[in-house]
Design a protein around this motif. Sequence first.
Motif: not given
Length: 178
Positions: A57-59, A71-72, A93-97
């Motif tokens: 889904v990405g870097t 993200v799709e 829904w992606v969250t970076r902690n």
Amino acid sequence: MSEPSTTPPTRRSFLSALTVLLGGAITALASIPVLGSLFSPLRAAPATGAADAPIPVGTVSEFPVGVPRRVELIRSVTDAWSRSDATTVGAAWVTRNADDTFTAFSTICPHLGCGVNLDKQRNIFACPCHTSAFGLDGKFQTGPAPRGLDPLQVEVRGKEVLIHYKRFKQGTPERETV
């Protein structure tokens, strides 16, 4: 009583029989490729793990700390006779902690399957269909949803973020994969 006819085969009957035999052989040979193409998916080995493979889904740097990003989830989908590349199978829904770990939730409301949006003003995930609300940690806050948002497994390989996507049954308090 009459005796069975013992007339010798004529040239005409021999050629008729030979024509039927050759015609059948040619038809059988011509049908082999057609039958092979029709039944080839049944002989093919199943694509092991393709449906369970994590989806990139990405870097890591594309996800700001503490800000959920939608993200799709796109992958190739294969069934018995067709394959479609770059098919959207879902969203998350992606969250970076703060500790560089990641949290991901399905965007599907566990109530009836509407898409859950981020309400930036109230800092919650909100379902526009029946007003269910969820905290940024995915926990249920209010509304008719029977449970919190469905978590998805996140994996980081090097600098790449991958999600193991699953679908969950809706309308039940227990979390069951579909």
